[in-house]
Design a protein around this motif. Structure first.
Motif, PDB file in Angstrom:
ATOM      1  N   LEU A 445      41.851  37.430  30.167  1.00  0.00           N
ATOM      2  CA  LEU A 445      40.691  36.610  30.516  1.00  0.00           C
ATOM      3  C   LEU A 445      39.819  36.405  29.281  1.00  0.00           C
ATOM      4  N   ARG A 446      39.844  35.178  28.771  1.00  0.00           N
ATOM      5  CA  ARG A 446      39.180  34.874  27.501  1.00  0.00           C
ATOM      6  C   ARG A 446      38.356  33.599  27.608  1.00  0.00           C
ATOM      7  N   PHE A 447      37.271  33.589  26.877  1.00  0.00           N
ATOM      8  CA  PHE A 447      36.500  32.364  26.716  1.00  0.00           C
ATOM      9  C   PHE A 447      37.278  31.404  25.816  1.00  0.00           C
ATOM     10  N   HIS A 448      36.811  30.161  25.749  1.00  0.00           N
ATOM     11  CA  HIS A 448      37.474  29.155  24.923  1.00  0.00           C
ATOM     12  C   HIS A 448      37.569  29.603  23.465  1.00  0.00           C
ATOM     13  N   ASP A 449      36.572  30.341  22.976  1.00  0.00           N
ATOM     14  CA  ASP A 449      36.591  30.777  21.577  1.00  0.00           C
ATOM     15  C   ASP A 449      37.424  32.033  21.354  1.00  0.00           C
ATOM     16  N   GLY A 450      38.024  32.574  22.402  1.00  0.00           N
ATOM     17  CA  GLY A 450      38.907  33.730  22.277  1.00  0.00           C
ATOM     18  C   GLY A 450      38.284  35.058  22.658  1.00  0.00           C
ATOM     19  N   ARG A 451      36.971  35.113  22.866  1.00  0.00           N
ATOM     20  CA  ARG A 451      36.330  36.363  23.276  1.00  0.00           C
ATOM     21  C   ARG A 451      36.808  36.792  24.664  1.00  0.00           C
ATOM     22  N   ARG A 452      36.922  38.085  24.866  1.00  0.00           N
ATOM     23  CA  ARG A 452      37.355  38.595  26.165  1.00  0.00           C
ATOM     24  C   ARG A 452      36.180  38.660  27.133  1.00  0.00           C
ATOM     25  N   ALA A 453      36.465  38.314  28.371  1.00  0.00           N
ATOM     26  CA  ALA A 453      35.469  38.408  29.435  1.00  0.00           C
ATOM     27  C   ALA A 453      35.406  39.850  29.938  1.00  0.00           C
ATOM     28  N   GLN A 454      34.203  40.283  30.297  1.00  0.00           N
ATOM     29  CA  GLN A 454      33.998  41.644  30.754  1.00  0.00           C
ATOM     30  C   GLN A 454      33.766  41.678  32.262  1.00  0.00           C
ATOM     31  N   PRO A 455      34.311  42.687  32.949  1.00  0.00           N
ATOM     32  CA  PRO A 455      34.158  42.781  34.402  1.00  0.00           C
ATOM     33  C   PRO A 455      32.755  43.255  34.772  1.00  0.00           C
ATOM     34  N   PRO A 456      32.406  43.035  36.058  1.00  0.00           N
ATOM     35  CA  PRO A 456      33.170  42.460  37.176  1.00  0.00           C
ATOM     36  C   PRO A 456      33.530  40.991  36.961  1.00  0.00           C
ATOM     37  N   ILE A 457      34.696  40.606  37.446  1.00  0.00           N
ATOM     38  CA  ILE A 457      35.247  39.269  37.236  1.00  0.00           C
ATOM     39  C   ILE A 457      35.433  38.572  38.585  1.00  0.00           C
ATOM     40  N   ALA A 458      34.976  37.308  38.636  1.00  0.00           N
ATOM     41  CA  ALA A 458      35.255  36.439  39.792  1.00  0.00           C
ATOM     42  C   ALA A 458      36.200  35.346  39.320  1.00  0.00           C
ATOM     43  N   LEU A 459      37.475  35.454  39.669  1.00  0.00           N
ATOM     44  CA  LEU A 459      38.492  34.525  39.188  1.00  0.00           C
ATOM     45  C   LEU A 459      38.429  33.196  39.932  1.00  0.00           C
ATOM     46  N   VAL A 460      38.753  32.129  39.195  1.00  0.00           N
ATOM     47  CA  VAL A 460      38.668  30.793  39.782  1.00  0.00           C
ATOM     48  C   VAL A 460      39.657  30.605  40.923  1.00  0.00           C
ATOM     49  N   GLU A 461      40.918  30.993  40.716  1.00  0.00           N
ATOM     50  CA  GLU A 461      41.914  30.734  41.760  1.00  0.00           C
ATOM     51  C   GLU A 461      41.664  31.582  42.989  1.00  0.00           C
ATOM     52  N   VAL A 462      41.062  32.757  42.801  1.00  0.00           N
ATOM     53  CA  VAL A 462      40.792  33.637  43.940  1.00  0.00           C
ATOM     54  C   VAL A 462      39.728  33.022  44.858  1.00  0.00           C
TER      55      VAL A 462
END
Length: 724
Positions: A445-462
């Motif tokens: 799970l990464r931003f457009h610039d490559g940084r990693r996203a930190q949890p808690p995470i709400a996924l789009v497909e979910v």
């Protein structure tokens, strides 16, 4: 699905210039899999099972044979070819060029016909001479057993050969706990070596002992001889077994057959059906309820998400597998809060193992029954609904309604721990999966610039799965006279409103839904394949679906052989990343299905053609994933070196492509079958027999003009052509 032993990382390998050593997961892409679940043999292309990496005969998450190498007069035959021979069978062709006539052409040929059966493997070795002189030789088979657990093999942990329990005439056996492995050679002399220290190898583990079966062989000129041997595993500790009946689609004259103008689709379908038959499993305590093991070799067990998706993709072939999968998971539905396992009331589990899954040198520790998945529960609801629509018996559906209500309860409660209205996850144990959607690697799970996203995470497909599950759950509650339908429709409508306000972002090609919301509720703005899973969930307007459809077939997303998991212009893109630029067959197929049903025929065909081209290069056995390089780079997809193959939802992708071409969407409770074939028949003419609607065998064909004809529908089902 990585279990977060993420990188292909099995031998201890010292990195040049470093005093540290790290373990490398064994490579799979050039091995030959022969499987009839829960047993699988992995060998080289010559049929040899060598004591290295992940080669071996595995049964129910444990390695039974770690070596089975054939020699003739002490020399290994030379490989010339191999081919699958149906479920659980492979033929290998090798040569002994040093035997026979001293001419350029080989005159002694060896064929190994391998047949895996649940709990063992049988092999017939045929030695054929076309020489003009007699041939005399000694054939030897060296065998070893290490009882290595699958997680140790996967992580490159140390293993050691077990000493044989005993050697009897023609038999060598080993025992560990309650598990017994026996190798028997018909007419062979059995011998065991003495323990010797293994040196000079990075893979050495200290001491080992192997056994030998030996056959003296004499061939007359142009003669032949057949030798045979087998391995049997007795494993009372196994939690999975073979189902007690054949697959619904593999019985009698109704076995599915596809005839197409594109031969690739027909061949992909045929091989996939063999692989799907070989991946069927059941719980040891309930052999009547079949499900699909996720993949060979790492995931040949029950996986909530994977088993559900594969069963859902196979609904055109019948509802029996879907109902078995639903029942197996319902029996293990969560009943309590347990941070260590991720269990919660109403939650559907992630995976089932014979024991706790701990990876050496990694903080990962998963209990034998692990619930660390955010999407299996809404997907379970979706499978129940879709099986009902395809005509599963009403009584079987009704029996699962208490589990439906529990799953909806999870969706409206523990699935949203901070109460912001989105379904999200965080691993509170610190030892489970850091990411709990289908892209579950640690860096997925990464931003457009490559940084990693930190949890808690709400996924789009979910959010799409949750929206669809709420609506479909409401339909089921209403149809069976249970309360709550209005509540869940309101829940879905509110979720759609929140989603539209929070998830959409601007990118180089315009607006699109973000990959996720991170812990600070910021949109994770990478363009990924995840948004394709929203198609058909009801979360999008028609205009939003059209926007997403165009993005999914852009060069950045569809420039390889299928749909890339991440756009090629994203900062985290890498074509051989597990989830950040590779191509997954099931992911592409799910999006193909969504595009087809929404009426985007050209878009669907573009992605489907990528799968067909990839299938051709992989011998029509699609792997779990492969590289996302541009087509122009090599003209063929680059293998992902540690990909499972065969893999359930990759094999099921062939059924999804065929179904998308035909466009059959039944509503058996409503008494109709909606017809929406791909407009213009971009995949050519397709004719299929052996489909099933409400248990009846159905045939369907779409011609080059896109007209579809269906025969064999049960009484009370009428057809209706979808409006364009």
């Amino acid at each position: 699905m990585l279990d977060d032993a993420s990188s292909p990382t099995p031998q201890a390998v010292t990195v040049a210039g470093s005093t540290a050593a790290h373990r490398l997961q064994p490579l799979l892409h050039d091995l030959v899999s022969t499987v009839l679940a829960p047993t699988v043999a992995l060998s080289g292309g010559d049929g040899q099972i060598r004591p290295a990496g992940v080669q071996g005969v595995f049964h129910a998450d444990s390695r039974a044979l770690s070596q089975a190498t054939l020699t003739i007069d002490g020399r290994e035959p030379e490989a010339v070819g191999h081919a699958p021979q149906g479920p659980g069978a492979t033929r290998f062709v090798t040569l002994a060029r040093w035997l026979g006539d001293p001419v350029p052409d080989p005159t002694v040929r060896i064929e190994r016909f391998r047949q895996v059966v649940p709990g063992g493997m049988e092999e017939r070795v045929e030695i054929v001479s076309s020489a003009t002189v007699p041939v005399t030789a000694v054939v030897s088979l060296e065998v070893g057993c290490d009882f290595a657990p699958i997680e140790v093999v996967k992580s490159g942990g140390d293993t050691a050969e077990a000493a044989p329990e005993r050697t009897a005439p023609g038999e060598i056996s080993w025992r560990s706990g309650g598990v017994r492995v026996a190798v028997t050679g018909t007419g062979a002399r059995a011998e065991a070596t003495e323990p010797t220290e293994v040196t000079g190898s990075a893979e050495s583990t200290g001491y080992g002992r192997t056994g030998f079966l030996r056959w003296p062989v004499e061939l007359a000129p142009r003669g032949r001889v057949t030798l045979s041997w087998r391995v049997e595993v007795r494993d009372p500790q196994a939690v999975v077994t073979a189902p007690d009946r054949p697959a619904e689609w593999a019985v009698g004259e109704g076995e599915p057959r596809v005839v197409t103008t594109d031969h690739r689709l027909g061949r992909l379908f045929e091989q996939s059906m063999d692989d799907l038959r070989s991946l069927r499993l059941a719980e040891t305590a309930a052999p009547g309820d079949a499900f699909l093991g996720a993949g060979v070799p790492w995931f040949l067990t029950l996986f909530g998400r994977d088993s559900i998706w594969a069963a859902r993709m196979l609904l055109p072939l019948g509802t029996e597998l879907a109902m078995g999968t639903l029942r197996v998971l319902a029996r293990r539905q969560g009943t309590k809060i347990d941070p260590g396992s991720g269990e919660a009331p109403g939650k559907i589990m992630h995976e089932l193992r014979r024991h706790d899954f701990a990876v050496e040198g990694n903080n990962l520790y998963l209990p034998a029954a692990y619930y660390g998945t955010i999407d299996a529960t809404p997907l379970w609801i979706g499978l129940l609904h879709d099986a009902w629509r395809w005509g599963a018996p009403a009584g079987e559906i009704a029996a699962l309604l208490p589990h439906l209500e529990a799953a909806l309860g999870w969706l409206g409660g523990p699935a949203d721990p901070d109460g912001d209205g989105f379904v999200e996850y965080v691993d509170t144990s610190g030892r489970g999966l850091a990411n709990q959607g289908w892209k579950d690697s640690g860096d997925a799970l990464r931003f457009h610039d490559g940084r990693r996203a930190q949890p808690p995470i709400a996924l789009v497909e979910v959010q799409g799965y949750a929206h669809q599950a709420a609506r479909q759950g409401a339909d089921l509650l209403e149809a069976f006279g249970l309360p709550g339908a209005a509540r869940w429709r309101e829940h879905a409508a509110a979720l759609a409103e929140r989603f539209r306000a929070r998830f959409w972002v601007d990118g180089p090609r315009g607006r699109f839904p973000a990959l996720a919301l991170d812990r600070d509720k910021r949109p994770v703005d990478a363009l990924t394949s995840n948004i394709g899973h929203l198609l058909g969930t009801g979360l999008l307007t028609a205009a939003e679906e059209a926007r997403i459809a165009d993005l999914l077939v852009s060069p950045e997303m569809a420039g390889g052989f299928g749909l890339r998991t991440m756009s090629a212009d994203a900062g985290g893109f890498s074509p051989l990343s597990y989830h950040c630029g590779s191509i997954w067959a099931h992911d592409t197929a799910i999006v193909v299905a969504g595009l087809a049903r929404a009426g985007f025929a050209t878009h669907a065909a573009t992605l489907a053609e990528g799968l067909l081209a990839a299938g051709e290069t992989f011998g029509y056995r699609l792997p779990e994933l492969y590289g996302g390089d541009d087509r122009a780079a090599l003209g063929r997809p680059v293998p992902y070196p540690a990909a499972c193959r065969p893999q359930a939802w990759s094999a099921a992708a062939a059924v999804t492509v065929v179904h998308a071409a035909l466009g059959l969407y039944p509503d058996v409770p409503g008494g109709r079958l909606l017809l929406r074939p791909l407009a213009g028949a971009p995949l050519g003419a397709v004719s299929v027999r052996g489909l099933r609607v409400a248990g009846a065998e159905v045939s369907a064909a779409v011609d080059r003009g896109g007209e579809v004809v269906v025969t064999g529908l049960p009484a009370g089902i009428s057809t209706e052509r979808a409006s364009t």
